[in-house]
Enzyme design. Structure first.
Site, PDB file in Angstrom:
ATOM      1  N   ALA A 272      36.664  42.427  47.179  1.00  0.00           N
ATOM      2  CA  ALA A 272      37.347  41.176  47.531  1.00  0.00           C
ATOM      3  C   ALA A 272      37.849  40.442  46.282  1.00  0.00           C
ATOM      4  O   ALA A 272      38.939  39.876  46.281  1.00  0.00           O
ATOM      5  CB  ALA A 272      36.380  40.279  48.304  1.00  0.00           C
TER       6      ALA A 272
ATOM      7  N   GLN B  14      30.151  34.150  57.825  1.00  0.00           N
ATOM      8  CA  GLN B  14      28.797  34.469  58.291  1.00  0.00           C
ATOM      9  C   GLN B  14      27.796  34.122  57.192  1.00  0.00           C
ATOM     10  O   GLN B  14      26.592  34.231  57.393  1.00  0.00           O
ATOM     11  CB  GLN B  14      28.684  35.971  58.603  1.00  0.00           C
ATOM     12  CG  GLN B  14      29.615  36.424  59.704  1.00  0.00           C
ATOM     13  CD  GLN B  14      29.713  37.943  59.745  1.00  0.00           C
ATOM     14  OE1 GLN B  14      28.888  38.622  60.330  1.00  0.00           O
ATOM     15  NE2 GLN B  14      30.732  38.483  59.109  1.00  0.00           N
TER      16      GLN B  14
ATOM     17  N   HIS C 196      26.504  31.220  60.800  1.00  0.00           N
ATOM     18  CA  HIS C 196      25.063  31.498  60.720  1.00  0.00           C
ATOM     19  C   HIS C 196      24.295  30.410  59.989  1.00  0.00           C
ATOM     20  O   HIS C 196      23.153  30.634  59.585  1.00  0.00           O
ATOM     21  CB  HIS C 196      24.839  32.876  60.065  1.00  0.00           C
ATOM     22  CG  HIS C 196      25.363  34.013  60.895  1.00  0.00           C
ATOM     23  ND1 HIS C 196      25.598  35.279  60.407  1.00  0.00           N
ATOM     24  CD2 HIS C 196      25.691  34.070  62.220  1.00  0.00           C
ATOM     25  CE1 HIS C 196      26.066  36.057  61.380  1.00  0.00           C
ATOM     26  NE2 HIS C 196      26.134  35.351  62.477  1.00  0.00           N
TER      27      HIS C 196
ATOM     28  N   GLY D 165      34.630  41.666  53.507  1.00  0.00           N
ATOM     29  CA  GLY D 165      33.233  41.850  53.093  1.00  0.00           C
ATOM     30  C   GLY D 165      32.220  41.757  54.207  1.00  0.00           C
ATOM     31  O   GLY D 165      31.132  41.229  54.001  1.00  0.00           O
TER      32      GLY D 165
ATOM     33  N   GLU E  32      34.236  49.921  51.835  1.00  0.00           N
ATOM     34  CA  GLU E  32      33.806  50.957  52.791  1.00  0.00           C
ATOM     35  C   GLU E  32      34.542  50.771  54.113  1.00  0.00           C
ATOM     36  O   GLU E  32      34.854  49.651  54.489  1.00  0.00           O
ATOM     37  CB  GLU E  32      32.307  50.822  53.090  1.00  0.00           C
ATOM     38  CG  GLU E  32      31.401  50.854  51.883  1.00  0.00           C
ATOM     39  CD  GLU E  32      31.335  52.223  51.242  1.00  0.00           C
ATOM     40  OE1 GLU E  32      31.574  53.215  51.966  1.00  0.00           O
ATOM     41  OE2 GLU E  32      31.088  52.298  50.029  1.00  0.00           O
TER      42      GLU E  32
HETATM   43  P1  OAD Z   1      26.482  43.531  55.567  1.00  0.00           P
HETATM   44  O1  OAD Z   1      25.478  43.742  54.499  1.00  0.00           O
HETATM   45  O2  OAD Z   1      26.193  44.081  56.915  1.00  0.00           O
HETATM   46  O3  OAD Z   1      27.889  44.113  55.094  1.00  0.00           O
HETATM   47  C1  OAD Z   1      28.430  43.799  53.855  1.00  0.00           C
HETATM   48  C2  OAD Z   1      29.781  44.457  53.769  1.00  0.00           C
HETATM   49  O4  OAD Z   1      30.394  44.053  52.559  1.00  0.00           O
HETATM   50  C3  OAD Z   1      29.737  45.982  53.751  1.00  0.00           C
HETATM   51  O5  OAD Z   1      30.673  46.486  54.704  1.00  0.00           O
HETATM   52  C4  OAD Z   1      30.138  46.343  52.341  1.00  0.00           C
HETATM   53  O6  OAD Z   1      30.860  47.574  52.264  1.00  0.00           O
HETATM   54  C5  OAD Z   1      31.028  45.163  51.982  1.00  0.00           C
HETATM   55  N1  OAD Z   1      31.159  44.872  50.534  1.00  0.00           N
HETATM   56  C6  OAD Z   1      30.281  45.093  49.532  1.00  0.00           C
HETATM   57  N2  OAD Z   1      30.762  44.660  48.355  1.00  0.00           N
HETATM   58  C7  OAD Z   1      31.994  44.141  48.605  1.00  0.00           C
HETATM   59  C8  OAD Z   1      32.999  43.525  47.800  1.00  0.00           C
HETATM   60  N3  OAD Z   1      32.842  43.352  46.479  1.00  0.00           N
HETATM   61  N4  OAD Z   1      34.130  43.113  48.393  1.00  0.00           N
HETATM   62  C9  OAD Z   1      34.314  43.290  49.738  1.00  0.00           C
HETATM   63  N5  OAD Z   1      33.395  43.850  50.544  1.00  0.00           N
HETATM   64  C10 OAD Z   1      32.253  44.270  49.998  1.00  0.00           C
HETATM   65  O7  OAD Z   1      26.761  41.937  55.615  1.00  0.00           O
HETATM   66  P2  OAD Z   1      27.420  41.086  56.776  1.00  0.00           P
HETATM   67  O8  OAD Z   1      28.523  41.829  57.430  1.00  0.00           O
HETATM   68  O9  OAD Z   1      27.712  39.752  56.192  1.00  0.00           O
HETATM   69  O10 OAD Z   1      23.091  37.681  59.801  1.00  0.00           O
HETATM   70  O11 OAD Z   1      26.221  40.947  57.791  1.00  0.00           O
HETATM   71  C11 OAD Z   1      26.415  40.236  58.955  1.00  0.00           C
HETATM   72  C12 OAD Z   1      25.145  39.496  59.302  1.00  0.00           C
HETATM   73  O12 OAD Z   1      24.054  40.415  59.343  1.00  0.00           O
HETATM   74  C13 OAD Z   1      24.707  38.474  58.269  1.00  0.00           C
HETATM   75  O13 OAD Z   1      25.363  37.220  58.406  1.00  0.00           O
HETATM   76  C14 OAD Z   1      23.251  38.372  58.538  1.00  0.00           C
HETATM   77  C15 OAD Z   1      22.920  39.836  58.643  1.00  0.00           C
HETATM   78  O14 OAD Z   1      21.765  40.169  59.299  1.00  0.00           O
HETATM   79  C16 OAD Z   1      22.101  36.813  59.974  1.00  0.00           C
HETATM   80  O15 OAD Z   1      21.279  36.588  59.113  1.00  0.00           O
HETATM   81  C17 OAD Z   1      22.122  36.156  61.310  1.00  0.00           C
END
Ligand code: OAD
Length: 257
Positions: A234, A103, A121, A190, A218
């Site tokens: 990760a 994403q 995306h 992530g 989380e």
């Molecule tokens: P989020 O910000 O929603 O989620 C990030 C996730 O990464 C959370 O569940 C954190 O707990 C986790 N996280 C943080 N640090 C980490 C690490 N070191 N290792 C593993 N995990 C970790 O981001 P996305 O899920 O990518 O869309 O969001 C999805 C979409 O929402 C994005 O692509 C974007 C956004 O709005 C668009 O822009 C269309």
């Protein structure tokens, strides 16, 4: 995953798997220093998506939207892939039938060496002509002029990313669904797993009987449905899985089932 958590069952599944998928979200780039979207330090805590990441916002104030994307390009250009990206890049060559779906728009997977990536995306380093839809690769920072103009027709360019309210590229998302429904093992790394259609890919994999492995510090809405859920970063967990996989392969299987 705690220090003493047994990852052998996962390694055994990974060795037997015929089609492996990794779906990544912004969390995989967090250890590179790129902010995620949600959570305490997330971009959507400071900025309003509707002002910056919608077609309406761009129509209303393209300068503001471009300033935000130019700022993000500047931030991302100083960051490097981390150990998590590197493991997934290596798996493209060491695991048969491995597919990376992301994403993320930051380009760090390709900078880590991944060659075949389904970018759901889009990609912040590609600009798209608002008139003709043609793509231009551009890694300049700061962009000048801002907003940038199409080298062919002079119309304004926009970031080649998917905004809220827009559809994903139908070819890319169809391919992602068909690969997810065919895989026998999927890593979900992530991502908060709440933005659809990306968040539906692990559900398609589960429905097809695949084992889904979450790597996230989380819990997410997926966690309770999964066989493997590793609570951690990760950049820590993926290298540990990779080391165990290599040790198991060298030992001639490692299948303890
Ligand atoms: P989020 O910000 O929603 O989620 C990030 C996730 O990464 C959370 O569940 C954190 O707990 C986790 N996280 C943080 N640090 C980490 C690490 N070191 N290792 C593993 N995990 C970790 O981001 P996305 O899920 O990518 O869309 O969001 C999805 C979409 O929402 C994005 O692509 C974007 C956004 O709005 C668009 O822009 C269309």
């Amino acid at each position: 995953m705690s220090e003493d958590q047994d990852i052998r069952p996962l390694i055994s599944r990974l060795q037997r798997a015929e089609n492996v998928v990794a779906l990544t979200g912004s969390g995989i780039s967090a250890e590179s220093g790129i902010p995620t979207f949600r959570g305490a330090e997330g971009l959507w805590k400071t900025y309003r998506a509707q002002d910056l990441a919608t077609p309406q916002a761009f129509a209303r104030d393209p300068n503001l939207v471009w300033e935000w994307y130019d700022w993000r390009r500047g931030l991302m250009s100083t960051k490097l892939p981390n150990a998590g990206h590197q493991v997934l890049a290596a798996w493209e060559t060491t695991i048969p039938n491995f597919t990376l779906i992301t994403q993320n728009i930051d380009g760090l997977h390709s900078r880590a060496g991944s060659r075949s990536i389904l970018e759901l995306h889009g990609n912040i380093w590609k600009l798209r002509c608002t008139q003709e839809g043609t793509l231009v690769e551009n890694t300049e920072f700061p962009l000048s002029p801002l907003p940038p103009l199409c080298p062919d027709c002079g119309a304004m360019l926009r970031p080649h990313v998917v905004w809220f309210g827009e559809s994903l590229d139908p070819n890319v998302i169809q391919q992602a669904f068909s690969i997810s429904a065919r895989c026998d093992l999927m890593f979900v790394v992530g991502t908060s797993a709440i933005v659809h259609p990306a968040a539906s890919l692990p559900l398609a994999a589960l429905e097809a009987g695949a084992a889904v492995v979450e790597i996230n510090p989380e819990p997410t809405p997926l966690t309770d449905h999964l066989e493997f859920s590793f609570r951690g970063m990760a950049g820590d967990i993926l290298p540990r899985i990779d080391r165990a996989l290599q040790e198991g392969t060298r030992a001639g299987g490692g299948d303890d089932s």
